[in-house]
Motif scaffolding. Structure first.
Motif, PDB file in Angstrom:
ATOM      1  N   VAL A 196       0.349 -14.348  -3.679  1.00 28.14           N
ATOM      2  CA  VAL A 196       0.571 -13.070  -2.996  1.00 28.14           C
ATOM      3  C   VAL A 196      -0.592 -12.773  -2.053  1.00 28.14           C
ATOM      4  N   THR A 197      -1.806 -13.040  -2.489  1.00 23.42           N
ATOM      5  CA  THR A 197      -2.974 -12.824  -1.635  1.00 23.42           C
ATOM      6  C   THR A 197      -2.884 -13.678  -0.372  1.00 23.42           C
TER       7      THR A 197
ATOM      8  N   ALA B 224       3.102 -10.144  -7.860  1.00 20.57           N
ATOM      9  CA  ALA B 224       3.148 -11.500  -8.404  1.00 20.57           C
ATOM     10  C   ALA B 224       3.988 -11.547  -9.680  1.00 20.57           C
ATOM     11  N   ASP B 225       3.782 -10.585 -10.563  1.00 25.25           N
ATOM     12  CA  ASP B 225       4.561 -10.540 -11.810  1.00 25.25           C
ATOM     13  C   ASP B 225       6.049 -10.377 -11.521  1.00 25.25           C
ATOM     14  N   ALA B 226       6.378  -9.492 -10.599  1.00 26.63           N
ATOM     15  CA  ALA B 226       7.784  -9.258 -10.261  1.00 26.63           C
ATOM     16  C   ALA B 226       8.418 -10.481  -9.606  1.00 26.63           C
TER      17      ALA B 226
ATOM     18  N   ASP C 157       0.829  -1.204   0.000  1.00 25.52           N
ATOM     19  CA  ASP C 157       0.000   0.000   0.000  1.00 25.52           C
ATOM     20  C   ASP C 157       0.868   1.260   0.000  1.00 25.52           C
ATOM     21  N   ASP C 158       1.936   1.251   0.802  1.00 29.52           N
ATOM     22  CA  ASP C 158       2.837   2.404   0.863  1.00 29.52           C
ATOM     23  C   ASP C 158       3.456   2.710  -0.490  1.00 29.52           C
ATOM     24  N   ARG C 159       3.647   1.672  -1.299  1.00 31.79           N
ATOM     25  CA  ARG C 159       4.308   1.837  -2.588  1.00 31.79           C
ATOM     26  C   ARG C 159       3.327   1.846  -3.760  1.00 31.79           C
ATOM     27  N   GLY C 160       2.037   1.713  -3.460  1.00 32.28           N
ATOM     28  CA  GLY C 160       1.016   1.745  -4.503  1.00 32.28           C
ATOM     29  C   GLY C 160       1.040   0.530  -5.414  1.00 32.28           C
TER      30      GLY C 160
ATOM     31  N   LEU D 245      -0.165  -3.356  -6.497  1.00 31.12           N
ATOM     32  CA  LEU D 245      -1.258  -4.321  -6.433  1.00 31.12           C
ATOM     33  C   LEU D 245      -0.682  -5.733  -6.354  1.00 31.12           C
ATOM     34  N   PRO D 246      -1.472  -6.688  -5.837  1.00 34.94           N
ATOM     35  CA  PRO D 246      -0.982  -8.068  -5.772  1.00 34.94           C
ATOM     36  C   PRO D 246      -0.489  -8.603  -7.118  1.00 34.94           C
TER      37      PRO D 246
END
Length: 71
Positions: A28-29, A18-20, A8-11, A13-14
């Motif tokens: 990730v969830t 996940a892609d990274a 959230d701090d870095r904006g 999304l899961p």
């Protein structure tokens, strides 16, 4: 683990994490909600993805004193 807070701090999304990380968004969830945890070999990549230390993932603050100063 503080994955959700750091995302959230870095904006992020899961799906972006996940892609990274080359994992599924579902993985990730699960990490976010504590239903599973990333394996130890994934922690350095997760920390890099979230631009933090591994200690920060676990909510640990780095010590301001070195180990030698603790005695």
């Amino acid at each position: 683990m503080r994955i959700k807070e750091l995302m959230d701090d870095r904006g992020l999304l899961p799906i972006q994490v996940a892609d990274a990380m080359n994992v599924t968004p579902g993985a990730v969830t699960k990490w976010i909600y504590g239903r599973a945890y990333p394996s130890a070999d994934k922690l350095p990549k997760l920390a890099d993805t979230l631009n933090c230390s591994i200690d920060a993932l676990f909510g640990r603050e780095p010590s301001t004193q070195g180990a030698r100063d603790a005695s």
